[in-house]
Design a protein around this motif. Structure first.
Motif, PDB file in Angstrom:
ATOM      1  N   THR A 114       0.858  -1.186   0.000  1.00  0.00           N
ATOM      2  CA  THR A 114       0.000   0.000   0.000  1.00  0.00           C
ATOM      3  C   THR A 114       0.892   1.234   0.000  1.00  0.00           C
ATOM      4  O   THR A 114       1.940   1.256   0.644  1.00  0.00           O
ATOM      5  CB  THR A 114      -0.951   0.031   1.208  1.00  0.00           C
ATOM      6  N   TYR A 172      -3.950   7.103  -2.857  1.00  0.00           N
ATOM      7  CA  TYR A 172      -3.741   5.863  -2.114  1.00  0.00           C
ATOM      8  C   TYR A 172      -3.737   4.740  -3.136  1.00  0.00           C
ATOM      9  O   TYR A 172      -4.701   4.573  -3.892  1.00  0.00           O
ATOM     10  CB  TYR A 172      -4.858   5.677  -1.088  1.00  0.00           C
ATOM     11  N   VAL A 224      -3.017   0.589  -4.006  1.00  0.00           N
ATOM     12  CA  VAL A 224      -2.922  -0.764  -3.464  1.00  0.00           C
ATOM     13  C   VAL A 224      -2.454  -1.687  -4.582  1.00  0.00           C
ATOM     14  O   VAL A 224      -3.058  -1.721  -5.659  1.00  0.00           O
ATOM     15  CB  VAL A 224      -4.281  -1.247  -2.914  1.00  0.00           C
TER      16      VAL A 224
END
Length: 117
Positions: free
Chosen positions: A62, A82, A84
């Protein structure tokens, strides 16, 4: 991560931290190194034009972009993004402008290409 640490990092407090060598034109500040099956947490600072060659994620990764823009084959990720990357996924990473990211790896990645010299 304690709230005060998160607030410090997102407010630019990372600028006062010491960074050491990681890859060509990419430096690292370890918040928590890998240990006893615990994930590694670090800040990575990319100079403009720096990159990390193609690699495979052996565990979950992450990323929170704290400054600048980080890119991979799927797109560009600016401040506050963000990202992932699931176990088994592959990509290369670069930053045309330079960037700083907060990163957590469940396991170290496996490099699939050599660094350019």
């Amino acid at each position: 991560m304690p709230e005060t640490t998160r607030e410090l990092l997102t407010a630019g407090g990372w600028k006062d931290l010491e960074f050491g060598p990681f890859r060509d034109q990419v430096t690292i500040h370890w918040i928590r190194p890998f240990a006893d099956d615990q994930p590694g947490v670090a800040l990575l600072k990319y100079e403009a034009g720096a990159g990390v060659p193609r690699h495979r994620h052996e565990g979950l990764e992450t990323i929170l972009v704290l400054d600048g823009v980080q890119s991979d084959e799927a797109g560009d990720y600016g401040r506050g993004s963000y990202v992932v990357n699931a176990p088994g996924t592959e990509h290369s990473v670069w930053s045309d402008t330079g960037c700083v990211v907060l990163i957590q790896w469940d396991r170290p990645v496996k490099m699939l290409e050599q660094e350019a010299v």
